[in-house]
Design a protein around this motif. Structure first.
Motif, PDB file in Angstrom:
ATOM      1  N   PRO A  30      -1.104 -19.586   7.688  1.00 30.73           N
ATOM      2  CA  PRO A  30      -2.149 -20.301   6.945  1.00 30.73           C
ATOM      3  C   PRO A  30      -3.192 -20.858   7.904  1.00 30.73           C
ATOM      4  CG  PRO A  30       0.048 -20.964   6.215  1.00 30.73           C
ATOM      5  CD  PRO A  30       0.229 -20.152   7.455  1.00 30.73           C
ATOM      6  N   THR A  31      -4.387 -21.060   7.410  1.00 31.89           N
ATOM      7  CA  THR A  31      -5.476 -21.541   8.262  1.00 31.89           C
ATOM      8  C   THR A  31      -5.876 -22.989   7.976  1.00 31.89           C
ATOM      9  OG1 THR A  31      -7.086 -20.607   6.707  1.00 31.89           O
ATOM     10  CG2 THR A  31      -6.429 -19.234   8.579  1.00 31.89           C
ATOM     11  N   SER A  32      -5.635 -23.465   6.760  1.00 36.77           N
ATOM     12  CA  SER A  32      -6.074 -24.819   6.412  1.00 36.77           C
ATOM     13  C   SER A  32      -5.053 -25.887   6.781  1.00 36.77           C
ATOM     14  CB  SER A  32      -6.374 -24.903   4.910  1.00 36.77           C
ATOM     15  OG  SER A  32      -5.202 -24.675   4.138  1.00 36.77           O
ATOM     16  N   ARG A  33      -3.820 -25.477   6.992  1.00 41.95           N
ATOM     17  CA  ARG A  33      -2.750 -26.398   7.370  1.00 41.95           C
ATOM     18  C   ARG A  33      -1.906 -25.744   8.459  1.00 41.95           C
ATOM     19  NH1 ARG A  33      -5.612 -28.237   3.896  1.00 41.95           N
ATOM     20  NH2 ARG A  33      -5.039 -29.517   2.071  1.00 41.95           N
ATOM     21  N   THR A  34      -1.374 -26.561   9.346  1.00 43.89           N
ATOM     22  CA  THR A  34      -0.373 -26.090  10.301  1.00 43.89           C
ATOM     23  C   THR A  34       0.991 -26.341   9.685  1.00 43.89           C
ATOM     24  OG1 THR A  34      -1.806 -26.607  12.180  1.00 43.89           O
ATOM     25  CG2 THR A  34       0.543 -26.347  12.629  1.00 43.89           C
ATOM     26  N   VAL A  35       1.788 -25.281   9.549  1.00 43.75           N
ATOM     27  CA  VAL A  35       3.032 -25.372   8.777  1.00 43.75           C
ATOM     28  C   VAL A  35       4.205 -24.870   9.615  1.00 43.75           C
ATOM     29  CG1 VAL A  35       4.216 -24.713   6.658  1.00 43.75           C
ATOM     30  CG2 VAL A  35       1.725 -24.987   6.652  1.00 43.75           C
ATOM     31  N   PHE A  36       5.156 -25.759   9.848  1.00 44.59           N
ATOM     32  CA  PHE A  36       6.390 -25.419  10.538  1.00 44.59           C
ATOM     33  C   PHE A  36       7.565 -25.471   9.557  1.00 44.59           C
ATOM     34  CE2 PHE A  36       3.921 -27.204  14.103  1.00 44.59           C
ATOM     35  CZ  PHE A  36       4.178 -26.291  15.119  1.00 44.59           C
ATOM     36  N   SER A  37       8.484 -24.557   9.715  1.00 42.08           N
ATOM     37  CA  SER A  37       9.792 -24.667   9.086  1.00 42.08           C
ATOM     38  C   SER A  37      10.790 -25.083  10.158  1.00 42.08           C
ATOM     39  CB  SER A  37      10.229 -23.328   8.493  1.00 42.08           C
ATOM     40  OG  SER A  37      11.608 -23.348   8.182  1.00 42.08           O
ATOM     41  N   ALA A  38      11.506 -26.176   9.922  1.00 39.06           N
ATOM     42  CA  ALA A  38      12.643 -26.505  10.765  1.00 39.06           C
ATOM     43  C   ALA A  38      13.770 -25.548  10.383  1.00 39.06           C
ATOM     44  CB  ALA A  38      13.067 -27.957  10.551  1.00 39.06           C
ATOM     45  N   ALA A  39      14.290 -24.808  11.355  1.00 36.98           N
ATOM     46  CA  ALA A  39      15.198 -23.700  11.066  1.00 36.98           C
ATOM     47  C   ALA A  39      16.646 -24.047  11.377  1.00 36.98           C
ATOM     48  CB  ALA A  39      14.774 -22.470  11.875  1.00 36.98           C
ATOM     49  N   HIS A  40      17.556 -23.513  10.542  1.00 36.18           N
ATOM     50  CA  HIS A  40      18.988 -23.727  10.762  1.00 36.18           C
ATOM     51  C   HIS A  40      19.520 -22.739  11.797  1.00 36.18           C
ATOM     52  CE1 HIS A  40      19.298 -20.224   8.063  1.00 36.18           C
ATOM     53  NE2 HIS A  40      20.527 -20.073   8.513  1.00 36.18           N
ATOM     54  N   VAL A  41      20.710 -23.002  12.283  1.00 39.40           N
ATOM     55  CA  VAL A  41      21.381 -22.071  13.188  1.00 39.40           C
ATOM     56  C   VAL A  41      22.520 -21.385  12.442  1.00 39.40           C
ATOM     57  CG1 VAL A  41      20.804 -23.278  15.319  1.00 39.40           C
ATOM     58  CG2 VAL A  41      22.884 -23.905  14.081  1.00 39.40           C
ATOM     59  N   VAL A  42      22.842 -20.177  12.884  1.00 36.94           N
ATOM     60  CA  VAL A  42      23.934 -19.401  12.302  1.00 36.94           C
ATOM     61  C   VAL A  42      25.135 -19.484  13.236  1.00 36.94           C
ATOM     62  CG1 VAL A  42      24.666 -17.160  11.429  1.00 36.94           C
ATOM     63  CG2 VAL A  42      22.258 -17.850  11.244  1.00 36.94           C
ATOM     64  N   ALA A  43      26.232 -20.004  12.734  1.00 35.34           N
ATOM     65  CA  ALA A  43      27.448 -20.127  13.531  1.00 35.34           C
ATOM     66  C   ALA A  43      28.074 -18.757  13.775  1.00 35.34           C
ATOM     67  CB  ALA A  43      28.448 -21.034  12.817  1.00 35.34           C
ATOM     68  N   ALA A  44      28.804 -18.644  14.877  1.00 35.24           N
ATOM     69  CA  ALA A  44      29.592 -17.447  15.149  1.00 35.24           C
ATOM     70  C   ALA A  44      30.906 -17.574  14.378  1.00 35.24           C
ATOM     71  CB  ALA A  44      29.853 -17.309  16.644  1.00 35.24           C
ATOM     72  N   PRO A  45      31.122 -16.776  13.327  1.00 35.37           N
ATOM     73  CA  PRO A  45      32.245 -17.030  12.419  1.00 35.37           C
ATOM     74  C   PRO A  45      33.617 -16.781  13.022  1.00 35.37           C
ATOM     75  CG  PRO A  45      31.166 -14.972  11.859  1.00 35.37           C
ATOM     76  CD  PRO A  45      30.317 -15.627  12.895  1.00 35.37           C
ATOM     77  N   TYR A  46      33.704 -15.924  14.055  1.00 38.59           N
ATOM     78  CA  TYR A  46      35.004 -15.614  14.625  1.00 38.59           C
ATOM     79  C   TYR A  46      35.372 -16.516  15.805  1.00 38.59           C
ATOM     80  CZ  TYR A  46      34.502 -11.241  11.977  1.00 38.59           C
ATOM     81  OH  TYR A  46      34.325 -10.308  10.974  1.00 38.59           O
ATOM     82  N   ALA A  47      34.482 -17.424  16.160  1.00 41.76           N
ATOM     83  CA  ALA A  47      34.754 -18.291  17.309  1.00 41.76           C
ATOM     84  C   ALA A  47      35.933 -19.221  17.013  1.00 41.76           C
ATOM     85  CB  ALA A  47      33.515 -19.111  17.654  1.00 41.76           C
ATOM     86  N   ASP A  48      36.793 -19.393  17.987  1.00 43.37           N
ATOM     87  CA  ASP A  48      37.969 -20.251  17.840  1.00 43.37           C
ATOM     88  C   ASP A  48      37.571 -21.676  18.235  1.00 43.37           C
ATOM     89  OD1 ASP A  48      40.500 -21.233  17.495  1.00 43.37           O
ATOM     90  OD2 ASP A  48      41.349 -20.299  19.301  1.00 43.37           O
TER      91      ASP A  48
END
Length: 383
Positions: A30-48
């Protein structure tokens, strides 16, 4: 075929899933506004791993989600509250996340700003807090990203007067090599931040916050306000020095704040723009054309979902965000670092699915339906 969704009273209700998604192709920033999404992280499902152990991240899926946000023209606010800073994401892993995401941003031409805080120390005196901030600021700048000076639990515990905040932030701003974003995160997001800026009285705290900005306006790109108080944000926005942006962090009132009034508007840095990314970006591009009515018509219906995800206790909103990312096909599982997938109830998550599906947020509604069915079956709600 309808789903049976659980109610908080122990009963179920029938819901007919949406058949077609809201199709929103990639687009420019967008040009009229500066827009950030704060993003989530994806866990490693097999990690012990176990609660309290270092986070294990699925780097491929985590970076792929950031490319998804960039493809729709959004900036990425990295290693922030939405990425579970202080709620499962430890500092060494956050530092690696910052380096990897900043390199990915450079490769694809995406905008990125990254959180610098003090979470490598649990507590400390003001000298130690300052050193912790300086270390993280160095990592963010060294990665080539714009710094976001996050609110610090350690500073909230160590500071005794507003002058402590003024002195420390002044030193940090003097050291910053480029303008930073200052973040005021309210206690609804983190109870340990109650009384930030030296006072539990928000009017008094606001004056200290503005004093910090006024002392070095050339070093402050903008401020992110996460107080869930639209009136206070507007009043503060009107008092900012020329050239200092207000980035709304108000996940309850963002459409009206971004649309603005005759005296100005807010830009955006929002956790809710993680699940709403494509829709939010398209809505702001409509606003670029001066069509505030169509912007509100697109974004106002999303507020019910956002208010649901961010309901008290607000700090657990990340669980709903990751649940929706799984249903949308952005990751292969519903597992979170720190085991935070257990932080919201089954009825809460079922309602999140219903609201998101009604908005057409799932690119493949059939996949979302299959996944929510399997989830409900495992949780004891036969389908």
């Amino acid at each position: 075929m309808s789903l049976l969704l659980p109610r908080p009273d122990g009963t179920t209700r029938a819901y007919e899933p949406r058949a077609t998604p809201l199709v929103l192709p990639p687009g420019p920033p967008p040009t009229s506004r500066t827009v950030f999404s704060a993003a989530h992280v994806v866990a490693a499902p097999y990690a012990d791993t176990s609660p309290g152990s270092p986070a294990a991240i699925d780097w491929d899926a985590t970076l792929a989600f950031r490319r998804h946000l960039w493809s729709h023209g959004l900036g990425v606010a990295e290693a922030m509250d939405t990425a579970q800073r202080g709620m499962g994401l430890d500092w060494p892993t956050a530092a690696e996340l910052i380096r990897r995401s900043a390199a990915e941003a450079k490769a694809v031409g995406g905008r990125i700003a990254c959180g610098a805080g003090t979470d490598q120390i649990g507590s400390g005196n003001l000298t130690e807090v300052k050193a912790a901030y300086e270390e993280q600021l160095g990592v963010v700048e060294g990665a080539g990203a714009q710094p976001i000076l996050m609110a610090s639990r350690a500073l909230a515990a160590a500071a005794r007067t507003p002058e402590d905040y003024l002195s420390l932030y002044t030193d940090l701003l003097r050291q910053a090599s480029e303008p930073v974003i200052l973040h005021w995160l309210g206690p609804m997001f983190d109870p340990a931040l109650d009384g930030y800026w030296g006072s539990a009285d928000l009017d008094t705290a606001t004056e200290t916050f503005l004093e910090v900005i006024a002392a070095h306006p050339d070093k402050v790109d903008g401020i992110k306000i996460s107080l869930l108080d639209a009136r206070r944000e507007v009043e503060l926005r009107h008092r900012l020095p020329d050239g200092v942006r207000c980035y709304t962090g108000d996940d309850f009132n963002y459409p009206e704040l971004i649309a603005g009034d005759q005296l100005g508007f807010s830009h955006a840095l929002l956790g809710i723009f993680d699940p709403l990314g494509p829709l939010a970006a398209e809505a702001v591009r409509v606003l670029d054309k001066g069509d505030a009515g169509s912007f509100r018509a697109a974004l106002d219906p999303t507020v019910e979902l956002s208010r649901h995800l961010f309901e008290t206790p607000t700090r657990f909103y990340k669980t709903g965000v990751v649940f929706l990312a799984w249903l949308a096909g952005h990751q292969a599982h519903f597992t979170m670092v720190g085991g935070l997938q257990s932080a919201r109830s089954l009825p809460h998550l079922a309602r999140a699915y219903e609201l998101a599906d009604a908005l057409g947020l799932f690119p493949d509604p059939g996949l979302a339906e299959t996944r929510v069915k399997s989830f409900l079956n495992v949780c004891g709600v036969p389908q």
